[in-house]
Design a protein around this motif. Sequence first.
Motif, PDB file in Angstrom:
ATOM      1  N   ASP A   1      35.336  34.970  42.374  1.00  0.00           N
ATOM      2  CA  ASP A   1      36.740  35.038  43.102  1.00  0.00           C
ATOM      3  C   ASP A   1      37.259  36.214  43.720  1.00  0.00           C
ATOM      4  O   ASP A   1      36.441  36.945  44.332  1.00  0.00           O
ATOM      5  N   ASP A   2      38.417  36.503  43.769  1.00  0.00           N
ATOM      6  CA  ASP A   2      38.902  37.709  44.165  1.00  0.00           C
ATOM      7  C   ASP A   2      39.612  38.668  43.094  1.00  0.00           C
ATOM      8  O   ASP A   2      40.450  39.509  43.425  1.00  0.00           O
ATOM      9  N   VAL A   3      39.089  38.343  41.882  1.00  0.00           N
ATOM     10  CA  VAL A   3      39.428  38.999  40.724  1.00  0.00           C
ATOM     11  C   VAL A   3      38.381  39.845  40.301  1.00  0.00           C
ATOM     12  O   VAL A   3      37.273  39.707  39.948  1.00  0.00           O
ATOM     13  N   SER A   4      38.729  41.249  40.048  1.00  0.00           N
ATOM     14  CA  SER A   4      37.912  42.269  39.534  1.00  0.00           C
ATOM     15  C   SER A   4      38.276  42.645  37.973  1.00  0.00           C
ATOM     16  O   SER A   4      39.122  43.533  37.998  1.00  0.00           O
TER      17      SER A   4
ATOM     18  N   ARG B   1      43.622  42.189  33.294  1.00  0.00           N
ATOM     19  CA  ARG B   1      44.111  42.310  34.485  1.00  0.00           C
ATOM     20  C   ARG B   1      44.980  43.267  34.457  1.00  0.00           C
ATOM     21  O   ARG B   1      45.959  43.151  33.401  1.00  0.00           O
TER      22      ARG B   1
ATOM     23  N   SER C   1      40.520  47.369  35.414  1.00  0.00           N
ATOM     24  CA  SER C   1      40.694  46.062  36.051  1.00  0.00           C
ATOM     25  C   SER C   1      41.683  46.162  37.143  1.00  0.00           C
ATOM     26  O   SER C   1      42.478  47.043  37.334  1.00  0.00           O
ATOM     27  N   GLN C   2      41.535  45.167  37.756  1.00  0.00           N
ATOM     28  CA  GLN C   2      42.375  44.748  38.958  1.00  0.00           C
ATOM     29  C   GLN C   2      43.872  44.878  38.766  1.00  0.00           C
ATOM     30  O   GLN C   2      44.238  44.428  37.969  1.00  0.00           O
TER      31      GLN C   2
ATOM     32  N   PHE D   1      47.733  43.770  39.967  1.00  0.00           N
ATOM     33  CA  PHE D   1      48.338  42.594  40.729  1.00  0.00           C
ATOM     34  C   PHE D   1      49.559  42.821  41.204  1.00  0.00           C
ATOM     35  O   PHE D   1      50.429  42.086  41.264  1.00  0.00           O
TER      36      PHE D   1
ATOM     37  N   TYR E   1      50.784  35.517  38.205  1.00  0.00           N
ATOM     38  CA  TYR E   1      49.658  34.881  37.549  1.00  0.00           C
ATOM     39  C   TYR E   1      50.104  34.220  36.149  1.00  0.00           C
ATOM     40  O   TYR E   1      51.218  34.460  35.867  1.00  0.00           O
TER      41      TYR E   1
ATOM     42  N   ASP F   1      45.540  31.875  33.616  1.00  0.00           N
ATOM     43  CA  ASP F   1      44.708  32.840  34.626  1.00  0.00           C
ATOM     44  C   ASP F   1      44.077  34.014  33.862  1.00  0.00           C
ATOM     45  O   ASP F   1      42.798  34.441  34.166  1.00  0.00           O
TER      46      ASP F   1
ATOM     47  N   ASP G   1      39.830  35.145  33.142  1.00  0.00           N
ATOM     48  CA  ASP G   1      39.243  36.571  33.104  1.00  0.00           C
ATOM     49  C   ASP G   1      38.121  36.506  32.098  1.00  0.00           C
ATOM     50  O   ASP G   1      37.134  37.292  32.205  1.00  0.00           O
TER      51      ASP G   1
ATOM     52  N   ARG H   1      35.363  34.879  33.654  1.00  0.00           N
ATOM     53  CA  ARG H   1      34.738  35.449  34.669  1.00  0.00           C
ATOM     54  C   ARG H   1      33.764  36.464  33.946  1.00  0.00           C
ATOM     55  O   ARG H   1      32.711  36.904  34.639  1.00  0.00           O
TER      56      ARG H   1
END
Length: 285
Positions: A7-10, A58, A63-64, A66, A76, A80, A84, A87
């Motif tokens: 996705d767009d989550v790191s 997150r 980590s990313q 937001f 989120y 969500d 993670d 993920r």
Amino acid sequence: MPYTDTDDVSIYYEVEGDPADPVIVLIAGGGAQLLTWRDPFRAMLVDEGFRVVRFDNRDVGFSQRFGGETDLDGGYSLADMGDDVLRVLDHLGVEAAHLVGHSMGGMMAQMVALEHPERVLSLGLLSTIPGQDPRYILHGDRAELQVEPERYSREESVAAMAVLAAPVPGARYQPDTEWEVWATGEAYDRGYAPEGFSRQWAALLRAPERLERLRDVTVPTLVLHGREDDVLHWSSAVDIAQAMPAAELHVLPDMGHLIPAQLWPTLVAGVVRTARHAETLASGR
């Protein structure tokens, strides 16, 4: 450094142990980085024959993020955040794992078990709650997490922790002041973003009630809580254990919200016992 790429989550994570061993994922609490799962504790699990995975949730650590410094809601949900975990497992190519979560991490583990039961072999729910029942909440409304946080230098943060983690006269379990001071500096260097906890908090405030749904979660589960927890009341552990068909309950005297090093052998024994029971069930033996 390993990051998820779905996705767009790191999400940043670390792994220890034999790749052939069953996986235990350690999920940290609100505002905490993967540092909270300390070296000797993880080593105990590796020595027991498990591959140990931990990650920065997150909005903390590597980590990313937001949002920026003034953003108090990342938009989120707790679900969500639970995703993670998946993920990380997907990036490792792991179909299912044992999940052990502390506080907010335990809430994330609950969401994974509820929304993706096929990915969960067993659960460890530590110092956590199944919803917003006022009986469980001892920390108040945490108004400081709902306004733009004050920002401090590394030196100020470390000095404050030295006071906060000072020895407590008469307490059975004393804080590890030296480690707490070190970890505060390390966490600052890895990614200082106090507003990240506010965004996690926003997700927790709108999290769904889970107690009734937990009755359908049948995997072996260790439920552990401290009787002296002044953040989340131990009655939540009793309610969780009564709801879940395959739960083992431990309410430990003199323990607060955090799990002291003296109790790591107890925790490891419970996690390992629960995980091995789950694997025996899965193998049909």
